[in-house]
Design a protein around this motif. Structure first.
Motif, mmCIF file in Angstrom:
data_model
loop_
_atom_site.group_PDB
_atom_site.id
_atom_site.type_symbol
_atom_site.label_atom_id
_atom_site.label_comp_id
_atom_site.label_asym_id
_atom_site.label_seq_id
_atom_site.Cartn_x
_atom_site.Cartn_y
_atom_site.Cartn_z
ATOM 1 N N CYS A 135 48.606 17.158 44.731
ATOM 2 C CA CYS A 135 49.114 15.918 45.292
ATOM 3 C C CYS A 135 49.939 16.266 46.520
ATOM 4 O O CYS A 135 50.957 16.953 46.433
ATOM 5 N N VAL A 173 47.118 6.982 48.109
ATOM 6 C CA VAL A 173 47.820 5.956 47.326
ATOM 7 C C VAL A 173 48.472 4.987 48.318
ATOM 8 O O VAL A 173 49.375 5.365 49.061
ATOM 9 N N SER A 199 50.262 0.842 44.564
ATOM 10 C CA SER A 199 49.526 1.910 43.875
ATOM 11 C C SER A 199 48.015 1.698 43.902
ATOM 12 O O SER A 199 47.297 2.104 42.998
ATOM 13 N N ILE A 201 47.307 8.609 38.402
ATOM 14 C CA ILE A 201 48.619 8.431 39.038
ATOM 15 C C ILE A 201 49.707 9.053 38.156
ATOM 16 O O ILE A 201 50.611 9.742 38.654
#
Ligand code: ASP
Length: 590
Positions: A322, A359, A363, A382
């Motif tokens: 991420c 994102v 969201s 997520i």
């Protein structure tokens, strides 16, 4: 520094010793002429430089000395007049007045300035005139720091009971993994010595010989492509010890590394962390993880266990990194071109593809594949990645090894600071696999390290049946993403050594023919032993704040392996070749 230590027949002090407490003293200094500035009608300022620093000399401007001439100056230390103090240099409060100058040698104008103005000189030019480059502050500092590191290592090893022993440079070829440099024998034309990839065999024999704790700051040679952290010849702290387990070895080496770091930086790094090879690969995708930044690999295989999305459905392992929007503004990390480039890079690294997901507000997942993911999969994704608005998720689905290595490389590409920057994060990586896959041509396992590493006791029984599951008692030391060195507990049982050789396709007869000299001694009572070696060039480079080991080596080779100063490698006389029994192929056939 005391004047007494630095005084010689020609000088009383060093330039760098000229501080306020010397005011009023008559001194004689030697060095090179640096910058010269005319001052009024009759006077000039000369910077006199030696390795310890520079000092300003006030001279009559009729004095004919030029850049880099070697001079001897006798003068009186005086305070600089108010307003002319230079706070940027340690000797900036004083100057030398009433100077009498003696020229010891003159010099041609140097090809580049020896002060900071020479900082962006092309490296080939620096290497061609390395003796002038070393005259500069950066190299002086680096080489002296290197000496301090070596000295701290020696002291630490000696205080831990190690004995320094030198081993030969001319030796037979050995199976340690790297390409060797060969030296033709004149007495036995057609036969060759190999230069040591490391003193591995010798140090193990020294254990059989009862030395107990050996060390050497050893020159090692490997004919491998050169990079920022690799030279053909490099220095290692090489050590071996008897009656130890891996914790003993790691403790002693840690002590030496910490002493070296302290000598170089003045502060002691925190105790060195430990991680298994599996954890390193699983969490960082690489066996030399750079722990200065997070972006760990996130496990997603379970999240997509029953997915409808084809690219994920059959994959053995699904993982992500991420990329935090806060650290990497979305535009920078995820512009379309950048995403295409990342996908290309992932493919080059061996992945079938790369899934990217941005994102967005609320969201919402923006991605060409978002529509194939269920609401639960999206929510779990997520949750697992802890992604928030502005973040970019990069996913690879493949074999475990590929998933890890591709994401590990992308993580480094996107987040890794220059090697010398930030805190020093040392980490031991333990429990390496004994073998790293099957060689498709020979169908034999490929060794992870050299073939003398002891398999994990618990795994020895699986050596023949499940070789890829066998762990080695091998460990690496990593600093800021650079492998500093590696070591292992060694095989001391001749039969086990033969079993490992057989696994590598080396028959008992081959082993006897090639390494009989090494195997034979093990029949005469070899103690359990283990050791380690770490690269001094790499450690010094990082501690010196350099990104390339060439900056901490007095006379390195360029990236293409040549030396612009001596022109090595060079051709040799036909007579010399003849003596060695060597006939060259015509260039075209090479
Ligand atoms: N000889 C090994 C190397 O140079 C290190 C060791 O196993 O001690 O990589």
């Amino acid at each position: 520094m005391t004047a007494k230590n630095n005084s010689t027949a020609l000088r009383t002090h060093l330039c760098g010793e000229m501080h306020a407490e010397k005011i009023g003293q008559k001194v004689t200094l030697c060095g090179w002429v640096g910058r010269r500035r005319e001052h009024g009608e009759h006077l000039a300022f000369l910077d006199l430089r030696d390795y310890s620093g520079i000092v300003q000399c006030v001279v009559d401007n009729s004095v004919d000395v030029r850049s880099e001439w070697v001079i001897r100056v006798t003068g009186t230390v005086q305070a600089r007049p108010a307003g002319t103090v230079n706070e940027n240099i340690p000797t900036g409060k004083v100057e030398l007045a009433d100077c009498k100058i003696e020229v010891l040698n003159n010099a041609e104008p140097p090809p580049f300035p020896i002060d900071q103005r020479g900082d962006d000189v092309d490296e080939n030019v620096r290497l061609k005139y390395r003796y002038l480059d070393i005259r500069r502050e950066r190299m002086q500092k680096n080489l002296r720091l290197r000496a301090a590191v070596n000295s701290a290592i020696r002291k630490s090893m000696e205080s831990q009971g190690f004995t320094e022993i030198e081993t030969p440079l001319l030796m037979p070829s050995t199976p340690e993994g790297a390409r060797e440099f060969l030296v033709p024998s004149r007495n036995e034309p057609g036969s060759f010595y190999a230069l040591p990839q490391s003193p591995q065999l010798w140090k193990q024999l020294l254990m059989v010989a009862g030395i107990d704790r050996y060390y050497q700051i050893a020159k090692c040679l490997r004919d491998e492509d050169l990079r920022a952290d690799r030279q053909y010849e490099f220095m290692q702290l090489d050590a071996e010890m008897s009656f130890v387990n891996k914790d003993d070895v790691m403790t002693m080496i840690s002590t030496a590394v910490i002493a070296a770091a302290k000598a170089a930086t003045g502060s002691e790094p925190p105790p060195i962390e430990r991680m298994t090879w599996h954890e390193a690969m699983n969490d960082y995708g690489i066996d030399k993880p750079d722990l200065r930044f997070a972006m760990k690999l996130v496990e997603l295989t379970k999240v997509f266990a029953s997915t409808e999305f084809k690219a994920f459905a059959s994959a053995e392992s699904i993982k992500a990194i991420c990329v935090r929007g806060a650290d990497y503004p979305l535009q920078a990390a995820s512009g379309r071109n950048k995403l295409d480039a990342l996908t290309e890079r992932a493919k080059k690294l061996g992945a079938k593809g790369l899934v990217w997901i941005k994102v967005a507000d609320g969201s919402v997942l923006e991605s060409p594949v978002a529509k194939f993911l269920s609401a639960k999969e999206q929510a779990d994704l997520i949750a697992q990645t802890k992604a928030t608005v502005g973040d970019l998720i990069l996913i690879v689905a493949d074999q475990w090894a590929t998933t890890c290595s591709v994401l590990g490389q992308l993580r480094n590409d996107l987040g890794r600071p220059p090697v010398h920057e930030g805190p020093y994060r040392y980490v031991w990586i333990v429990d390496f696999p004994m073998f790293v896959g099957i060689n498709p041509t020979t169908n034999m396992p490929q060794p992870g390290h050299h073939p003398f590493c002891h398999p994990h006791q618990e795994d020895v029984d699986r050596l023949e049946t499940e070789p890829l599951s066998v762990r080695a008692l091998a460990y690496d030391l990593v600093l800021n993403g650079w492998e500093l060195g590696s070591g292992s507990i060694r095989i001391h049982e001749p039969e086990l050594q033969r079993r490992v050789f057989r696994q590598l396709g080396i028959s008992d007869e081959d082993a006897d023919a090639r390494f009989g000299f090494f195997l034979q001694p093990f029949k005469y009572g070899a103690p359990p032993h283990g050791g380690f070696a770490f690269g001094i060039d790499r450690l010094v480079a990082i501690l010196a704040g350099e990104d390339n080991i060439r900056e901490v080596i007095a006379f390195p080779k360029t990236q293409s392996g040549s030396d612009p100063m001596t022109n090595a490698p060079t051709t040799v006389d036909a007579a010399q070749l003849k003596e060695l029994g060597i006939r060259l192929l015509p260039p075209a056939i090479k």
